[in-house]
Design a protein around this motif. Structure first.
Motif, PDB file in Angstrom:
ATOM      1  N   GLY A  75       4.194  19.533  -9.712  1.00 49.33           N
ATOM      2  CA  GLY A  75       5.397  19.370  -8.916  1.00 49.33           C
ATOM      3  C   GLY A  75       6.523  18.719  -9.694  1.00 49.33           C
ATOM      4  O   GLY A  75       6.318  18.026 -10.689  1.00 49.33           O
ATOM      5  N   LEU A  76       7.737  18.946  -9.225  1.00 53.31           N
ATOM      6  CA  LEU A  76       8.912  18.353  -9.853  1.00 53.31           C
ATOM      7  C   LEU A  76       9.273  17.018  -9.227  1.00 53.31           C
ATOM      8  O   LEU A  76       9.769  16.134  -9.914  1.00 53.31           O
ATOM      9  CB  LEU A  76      10.113  19.299  -9.722  1.00 53.31           C
ATOM     10  N   ASN A  77       9.059  16.889  -7.937  1.00 51.02           N
ATOM     11  CA  ASN A  77       9.517  15.705  -7.214  1.00 51.02           C
ATOM     12  C   ASN A  77       8.379  14.992  -6.502  1.00 51.02           C
ATOM     13  O   ASN A  77       7.374  15.591  -6.151  1.00 51.02           O
ATOM     14  CB  ASN A  77      10.588  16.093  -6.197  1.00 51.02           C
ATOM     15  N   ALA A  78       8.588  13.701  -6.281  1.00 54.43           N
ATOM     16  CA  ALA A  78       7.583  12.864  -5.630  1.00 54.43           C
ATOM     17  C   ALA A  78       7.847  12.775  -4.128  1.00 54.43           C
ATOM     18  O   ALA A  78       8.918  13.127  -3.642  1.00 54.43           O
ATOM     19  CB  ALA A  78       7.602  11.465  -6.245  1.00 54.43           C
TER      20      ALA A  78
ATOM     21  N   ASP B 123       0.790  -1.233   0.000  1.00 57.98           N
ATOM     22  CA  ASP B 123       0.000   0.000   0.000  1.00 57.98           C
ATOM     23  C   ASP B 123       0.820   1.278   0.000  1.00 57.98           C
ATOM     24  O   ASP B 123       0.281   2.357   0.220  1.00 57.98           O
ATOM     25  CB  ASP B 123      -0.945   0.002   1.207  1.00 57.98           C
ATOM     26  N   GLY B 124       2.122   1.169  -0.236  1.00 59.06           N
ATOM     27  CA  GLY B 124       2.944   2.363  -0.355  1.00 59.06           C
ATOM     28  C   GLY B 124       2.677   3.071  -1.674  1.00 59.06           C
ATOM     29  O   GLY B 124       2.224   2.463  -2.646  1.00 59.06           O
ATOM     30  N   CYS B 125       2.978   4.346  -1.701  1.00 55.73           N
ATOM     31  CA  CYS B 125       2.686   5.153  -2.892  1.00 55.73           C
ATOM     32  C   CYS B 125       3.768   6.219  -3.076  1.00 55.73           C
ATOM     33  O   CYS B 125       4.261   6.787  -2.104  1.00 55.73           O
ATOM     34  CB  CYS B 125       1.325   5.812  -2.690  1.00 55.73           C
ATOM     35  N   LEU B 126       4.129   6.464  -4.305  1.00 57.89           N
ATOM     36  CA  LEU B 126       5.002   7.584  -4.657  1.00 57.89           C
ATOM     37  C   LEU B 126       4.163   8.536  -5.493  1.00 57.89           C
ATOM     38  O   LEU B 126       3.717   8.179  -6.588  1.00 57.89           O
ATOM     39  CB  LEU B 126       6.223   7.097  -5.452  1.00 57.89           C
TER      40      LEU B 126
ATOM     41  N   ASN C 261      11.101  14.875  -2.843  1.00 55.23           N
ATOM     42  CA  ASN C 261      12.534  14.861  -3.101  1.00 55.23           C
ATOM     43  C   ASN C 261      12.814  14.158  -4.416  1.00 55.23           C
ATOM     44  O   ASN C 261      12.080  13.257  -4.824  1.00 55.23           O
ATOM     45  CB  ASN C 261      13.268  14.163  -1.958  1.00 55.23           C
ATOM     46  N   VAL C 262      13.903  14.545  -5.061  1.00 54.33           N
ATOM     47  CA  VAL C 262      14.285  13.959  -6.344  1.00 54.33           C
ATOM     48  C   VAL C 262      14.526  12.455  -6.230  1.00 54.33           C
ATOM     49  O   VAL C 262      14.268  11.703  -7.174  1.00 54.33           O
ATOM     50  CB  VAL C 262      15.512  14.698  -6.940  1.00 54.33           C
ATOM     51  N   THR C 263      14.984  11.982  -5.088  1.00 50.74           N
ATOM     52  CA  THR C 263      15.190  10.545  -4.896  1.00 50.74           C
ATOM     53  C   THR C 263      13.876   9.791  -5.055  1.00 50.74           C
ATOM     54  O   THR C 263      13.824   8.755  -5.730  1.00 50.74           O
ATOM     55  CB  THR C 263      15.790  10.263  -3.502  1.00 50.74           C
ATOM     56  N   PHE C 264      12.806  10.304  -4.458  1.00 50.56           N
ATOM     57  CA  PHE C 264      11.504   9.651  -4.585  1.00 50.56           C
ATOM     58  C   PHE C 264      10.959   9.789  -6.007  1.00 50.56           C
ATOM     59  O   PHE C 264      10.264   8.897  -6.494  1.00 50.56           O
ATOM     60  CB  PHE C 264      10.524  10.185  -3.542  1.00 50.56           C
ATOM     61  N   GLU C 265      11.298  10.878  -6.678  1.00 51.51           N
ATOM     62  CA  GLU C 265      10.890  11.031  -8.083  1.00 51.51           C
ATOM     63  C   GLU C 265      11.596  10.004  -8.970  1.00 51.51           C
ATOM     64  O   GLU C 265      10.984   9.412  -9.854  1.00 51.51           O
ATOM     65  CB  GLU C 265      11.178  12.453  -8.578  1.00 51.51           C
ATOM     66  N   GLU C 266      12.873   9.765  -8.719  1.00 47.37           N
ATOM     67  CA  GLU C 266      13.608   8.755  -9.488  1.00 47.37           C
ATOM     68  C   GLU C 266      12.996   7.368  -9.275  1.00 47.37           C
ATOM     69  O   GLU C 266      12.858   6.593 -10.228  1.00 47.37           O
ATOM     70  CB  GLU C 266      15.086   8.761  -9.094  1.00 47.37           C
ATOM     71  N   GLU C 267      12.627   7.066  -8.033  1.00 42.10           N
ATOM     72  CA  GLU C 267      11.972   5.790  -7.758  1.00 42.10           C
ATOM     73  C   GLU C 267      10.598   5.737  -8.410  1.00 42.10           C
ATOM     74  O   GLU C 267      10.190   4.704  -8.932  1.00 42.10           O
ATOM     75  CB  GLU C 267      11.859   5.541  -6.253  1.00 42.10           C
TER      76      GLU C 267
END
Length: 176
Positions: A33-36, A24-27, A87-93
């Motif tokens: 927005g730019l980042n997730a 049930d996790g979500c990004l 954050n960009v890390t979460f966007e990459e994921e």
């Protein structure tokens, strides 16, 4: 807007993230927005707190209790959730885990015990049928090909896709 430096997730944090995303996790990100951001939701406070402890440095509110009314059952349910910063890390994921805004299993995902533990606690169950017990892992939102891929990684446990309804499959692991 203050641009936050890129978060460097540890291997353990990445495994927890992946286990949560299989459930049930979500990004998600805002419309422009730019980042997730990573968010996690569960009916279990203890499980939500367990996942949260790996991301508490990236969240300002902590675990929050909420409730929602379900018209189908005519009941109100309690749930717990947390959200991280964008954050960009979460966007990459997010780019790995979502295609056309639908969650998919990344084709390079390699399951391990930590990923499976978080996935099972969040979206698994021990079921009893008329003749035996089995483990069921919910994979309702994933395409059939992704469910097959996950089953292939669980082949030592004789995992198989089990059709629930049209285009909805769960993973079945027999008791032995």
């Amino acid at each position: 807007w203050l641009v936050k430096p890129k978060i460097n997730l540890s291997k353990e944090q990445t495994d927890i993230l992946y286990g949560a995303l299989l459930g049930d996790g979500c990004l998600s990100k805002k419309q422009n927005g730019l980042n997730a951001q990573f968010s996690y939701l569960s009916s279990s406070y203890e499980h939500t707190q367990f996942v949260y402890q790996f991301f508490n440095d990236f969240s300002s509110l902590g675990v929050v209790q909420g409730s929602y009314y379900d018209k189908r059952t005519n009941k109100t349910y309690t749930r717990y959730y947390f959200k991280t910063i964008h954050n960009v890390t979460f966007e990459e994921e997010r780019m790995k885990w979502y295609k056309n805004n639908k969650k998919v299993v990344p084709n390079d995902l390699q399951l391990n015990s930590t990923i499976c533990l978080v996935w099972y606690i969040g979206d698994g169950s021990l079921c009893t049928s008329k003749y035996s017990q089995y483990i069921q892992l919910s994979t309702d939102c994933f395409p059939y090909e992704d469910v097959l891929y996950l089953c292939s990684q669980l082949s030592e446990f004789e995992a198989k896709p089990m059709k629930q309804k049209e285009n909805v499959y769960r993973i079945y692991i027999p008791h032995h």
